[in-house]
Design an enzyme around this catalytic site. Structure first.
Site, PDB file in Angstrom:
ATOM      1  N   HIS A 147      37.746  42.538  43.101  1.00 49.95           N
ATOM      2  CA  HIS A 147      38.000  42.695  41.723  1.00 49.95           C
ATOM      3  C   HIS A 147      38.607  41.007  41.417  1.00 49.95           C
ATOM      4  O   HIS A 147      39.660  41.106  41.321  1.00 49.95           O
ATOM      5  CB  HIS A 147      39.410  43.532  41.526  1.00 49.95           C
ATOM      6  CG  HIS A 147      41.179  43.727  42.395  1.00 49.95           C
ATOM      7  ND1 HIS A 147      41.089  42.399  43.006  1.00 49.95           N
ATOM      8  CD2 HIS A 147      41.465  43.976  42.919  1.00 49.95           C
ATOM      9  CE1 HIS A 147      41.830  43.211  43.965  1.00 49.95           C
ATOM     10  NE2 HIS A 147      42.885  44.006  43.887  1.00 49.95           N
ATOM     11  N   ASP A 179      44.236  46.262  50.622  1.00 45.70           N
ATOM     12  CA  ASP A 179      44.122  46.022  49.125  1.00 45.70           C
ATOM     13  C   ASP A 179      45.515  46.879  48.631  1.00 45.70           C
ATOM     14  O   ASP A 179      46.351  48.025  49.037  1.00 45.70           O
ATOM     15  CB  ASP A 179      43.445  47.260  48.813  1.00 45.70           C
ATOM     16  CG  ASP A 179      43.218  47.032  46.986  1.00 45.70           C
ATOM     17  OD1 ASP A 179      43.146  45.622  46.963  1.00 45.70           O
ATOM     18  OD2 ASP A 179      42.716  47.748  46.389  1.00 45.70           O
ATOM     19  N   HIS A 227      35.303  50.356  45.180  1.00 47.09           N
ATOM     20  CA  HIS A 227      37.152  50.651  45.605  1.00 47.09           C
ATOM     21  C   HIS A 227      36.798  52.049  44.434  1.00 47.09           C
ATOM     22  O   HIS A 227      37.511  50.847  43.177  1.00 47.09           O
ATOM     23  CB  HIS A 227      36.929  48.827  44.769  1.00 47.09           C
ATOM     24  CG  HIS A 227      38.104  48.247  44.386  1.00 47.09           C
ATOM     25  ND1 HIS A 227      38.766  47.297  45.134  1.00 47.09           N
ATOM     26  CD2 HIS A 227      39.924  48.905  45.063  1.00 47.09           C
ATOM     27  CE1 HIS A 227      39.730  47.198  44.990  1.00 47.09           C
ATOM     28  NE2 HIS A 227      40.982  48.463  44.840  1.00 47.09           N
ATOM     29  N   ASN A 248      46.392  52.687  50.485  1.00 44.77           N
ATOM     30  CA  ASN A 248      47.115  53.183  50.084  1.00 44.77           C
ATOM     31  C   ASN A 248      47.867  54.164  49.581  1.00 44.77           C
ATOM     32  O   ASN A 248      48.185  54.400  48.607  1.00 44.77           O
ATOM     33  CB  ASN A 248      47.355  51.683  48.686  1.00 44.77           C
ATOM     34  CG  ASN A 248      46.935  51.862  47.995  1.00 44.77           C
ATOM     35  OD1 ASN A 248      45.796  52.704  47.899  1.00 44.77           O
ATOM     36  ND2 ASN A 248      47.128  51.105  46.990  1.00 44.77           N
ATOM     37  N   ARG A 290      44.189  59.625  45.333  1.00 40.77           N
ATOM     38  CA  ARG A 290      45.982  59.540  46.316  1.00 40.77           C
ATOM     39  C   ARG A 290      46.200  60.319  47.685  1.00 40.77           C
ATOM     40  O   ARG A 290      47.440  60.578  47.502  1.00 40.77           O
ATOM     41  CB  ARG A 290      47.682  59.161  45.265  1.00 40.77           C
ATOM     42  CG  ARG A 290      47.048  58.419  44.123  1.00 40.77           C
ATOM     43  CD  ARG A 290      47.163  56.950  44.417  1.00 40.77           C
ATOM     44  NE  ARG A 290      47.178  56.207  43.295  1.00 40.77           N
ATOM     45  CZ  ARG A 290      47.115  54.646  43.237  1.00 40.77           C
ATOM     46  NH1 ARG A 290      46.617  54.033  43.874  1.00 40.77           N
ATOM     47  NH2 ARG A 290      46.789  54.046  42.039  1.00 40.77           N
ATOM     48  N   ASN A 338      46.726  44.996  38.445  1.00 37.99           N
ATOM     49  CA  ASN A 338      47.093  43.516  39.485  1.00 37.99           C
ATOM     50  C   ASN A 338      45.047  43.787  40.063  1.00 37.99           C
ATOM     51  O   ASN A 338      45.282  44.549  40.562  1.00 37.99           O
ATOM     52  CB  ASN A 338      47.770  43.882  40.495  1.00 37.99           C
ATOM     53  CG  ASN A 338      47.984  42.947  41.138  1.00 37.99           C
ATOM     54  OD1 ASN A 338      47.887  41.956  40.784  1.00 37.99           O
ATOM     55  ND2 ASN A 338      48.497  43.170  42.553  1.00 37.99           N
ATOM     56  N   HIS A 386      41.370  53.823  43.914  1.00 39.52           N
ATOM     57  CA  HIS A 386      42.562  54.885  45.084  1.00 39.52           C
ATOM     58  C   HIS A 386      42.691  56.371  44.693  1.00 39.52           C
ATOM     59  O   HIS A 386      42.362  56.653  43.083  1.00 39.52           O
ATOM     60  CB  HIS A 386      43.615  53.908  44.353  1.00 39.52           C
ATOM     61  CG  HIS A 386      43.624  52.253  45.089  1.00 39.52           C
ATOM     62  ND1 HIS A 386      44.339  52.158  45.686  1.00 39.52           N
ATOM     63  CD2 HIS A 386      43.061  51.421  44.219  1.00 39.52           C
ATOM     64  CE1 HIS A 386      44.169  50.912  45.887  1.00 39.52           C
ATOM     65  NE2 HIS A 386      43.360  50.186  45.067  1.00 39.52           N
ATOM     66  N   ASP A 412      37.922  50.295  40.998  1.00 41.89           N
ATOM     67  CA  ASP A 412      39.538  50.039  41.260  1.00 41.89           C
ATOM     68  C   ASP A 412      39.997  51.248  40.572  1.00 41.89           C
ATOM     69  O   ASP A 412      41.734  50.871  39.937  1.00 41.89           O
ATOM     70  CB  ASP A 412      40.254  48.767  40.555  1.00 41.89           C
ATOM     71  CG  ASP A 412      41.499  48.254  41.609  1.00 41.89           C
ATOM     72  OD1 ASP A 412      41.583  48.976  42.703  1.00 41.89           O
ATOM     73  OD2 ASP A 412      42.090  47.364  41.164  1.00 41.89           O
TER      74      ASP A 412
END
Ligand code: DOR
Ligand code: ZN
Ligand code: ZN
Length: 426
Positions: A234, A154, A61, A95, A65, A280, A63, A307
């Site tokens: 998470h 997510d 997991h 995302n 960009r 979050n 991110h 995350d």
């Protein structure tokens, strides 16, 4: 090209007990694993005495960009940060901008990683809904063809339960699992940190634990109703853990991850008003943290995922309530979680299981050292003491609350497909 790793403790729990031995790598593959010594003419030799030699870790997991916010992270820097963190594979969340809800974006990501990347594997998790809006389903079949290994919105939950049902069913018909960001956005709206004594003390609006739990319960009930698996991202609260334990006992195929920050920090840390503590789900109570440690130990939590959520200094250097949520995690995960081994909370074998479980959850190749298998190997120096310095990160972003933390345990070398993609400069 030959590489010989000698004298290390080979921790390979899927294959059996740990032992001191050697591994020979030739042309990207492991050709020999032996107890004790091995010799190989013309091989580059790595003396791993005192080190732990494990299957390459996976972060299920992260991110990155790219496309859209490359000033925070791009695929290449993300893969460098992964290598520095001991990871030979990562699963990227959708995302981005545009969202990873179409074949063009997914192909852009996989091609960029394969053509220009350092050899760390990138596995895209594609969007569940178009534009991550939670309204209409993304073209899941096409996304699978493009290389998606799971489906998730997510960053947001799917609020519409009917859409959730269709996504889970449709994804499953393509052999993909739904991955849930569990949050009740009606309850978390406007919240800045965990709802607790500390949120009152610090004068911040709280995000109650029950919001996460409501969403976890719904996802598990849906999985039970449909007879399909679900993965919960998470996990941050005891309440969610109790629910997951209940559903696992019922035979529901639910897997769960937590992140190193939920094991290391609590809501009290938000009192620094450092926006790098804003994440979050939020950092929770000490009771939650202890419950998570127990769950990591018992196997109730299946995996550790970072995350990794890079944000630019400019975006974080604002008032707490306007700052985006998220912290980078790839380059601090191993030492933070290794503390649990030093504290005798978990064994080194369990540590390796937690950092390789993602392969099994998503059905990916890896997570075990085998003769003839891909040479994805991580070397960890368990005793090395150092201070986390955000300025040393490979990641483009430095949004960590762990800057200046003294830790014990470091990634010494990362080998992806036989190629050394990271070595630690002591
Ligand atoms: O803190 C977070 N950051 N939580 C999320 O769910 C999304 C992530 C991000 O993309 O920045
Ligand atoms: Zn999330
Ligand atoms: Zn995330």
């Amino acid at each position: 090209m030959k590489l010989l790793i000698k004298n290390g403790t080979i921790v390979n729990p899927k294959a059996g007990k740990s032992f001191v031995g050697s591994i020979l790598v030739e042309n990207g593959k492991i050709t020999k694993i032996a107890k004790g010594d091995l010799t190989a003419d013309g091989a580059e030799t790595v003396n791993a005495a005192g080190m732990i030699v494990t299957p390459g870790l996976i972060d299920l997991h992260v991110h990155f960009r790219d496309p859209g916010f490359e000033e925070k992270e791009d695929i290449l820097t993300g893969l460098e940060a992964a290598a520095a963190g001991g990871f030979t594979a990562v699963c990227t969340m959708p995302n981005t901008s545009p969202a990873c809800d179409n074949i063009g974006t997914i192909e852009y990501q996989t091609k960029k990683a394969a053509k220009q990347g350092n050899g760390v594997r990138l596995y895209p998790i594609a969007a569940a809904s178009k534009g991550l809006k939670g309204e209409t389903m993304a073209p899941i079949g096409e996304l699978k063809e493009g290389g998606a290994i799971a489906i998730s919105d997510d960053g947001k939950p799917i609020t519409d339960s009917s859409l959730l049902q269709r996504v889970m069913q449709y994804a499953s018909s393509f052999g993909l699992m739904y991955v849930s960001h569990s949050e009740d956005t009606y309850l978390s709206k406007g919240g800045q940190m965990n709802e607790s004594y500390f949120s009152t003390l610090y004068g911040m609006q709280g995000i109650p634990a029950v919001g996460e739990a409501l969403s976890v319960a719904r996802e598990c009930l849906m999985a039970q109703y449909l007879g399909l698996p679900v993965h919960i991202c998470h996990v941050s609260t005891k309440m969610s853990l109790d629910l997951i334990a209940y559903f696992k006992a019922q035979g529901v195929k639910v897997t769960a991850e937590t992140a190193p920050h939920y094991l290391s920090l609590t809501d009290e840390a938000v009192g620094s008003y450092d926006t790098n503590t804003k994440v979050n789900p939020p950092l929770r109570s000490e009771e939650d943290r202890q419950a998570l440690i127990a769950a990591v130990k018992s196997g109730l939590i299946d995996a550790i995922a970072t995350d990794h959520a890079p944000h630019h200094e400019r975006d974080k250097n604002v008032e707490f309530n306007t700052a985006p949520s998220g912290m980078v995690g790839l380059e601090t995960a191993v030492p933070l979680v290794y503390k649990l081994v030093h504290d005798k909370q978990i064994t080194i074998e369990r540590f390796v299981e937690l950092f390789t479980a993602g392969y099994g959850i998503f059905g990916l190749e890896g997570g075990v050292l085998t003769e003839g298998g891909r040479a994805d190997i991580t070397l960890i120096d368990p005793e090395y003491q150092w201070t986390i310095d955000k300025n040393m990160f490979r990641s483009k972003s430095r949004n960590t609350p762990f800057h200046g933390f003294h830790v014990k345990g470091a990634v010494f070398r990362t080998i992806a497909g036989g190629k050394t993609v990271f070595t630690r400069a002591y």
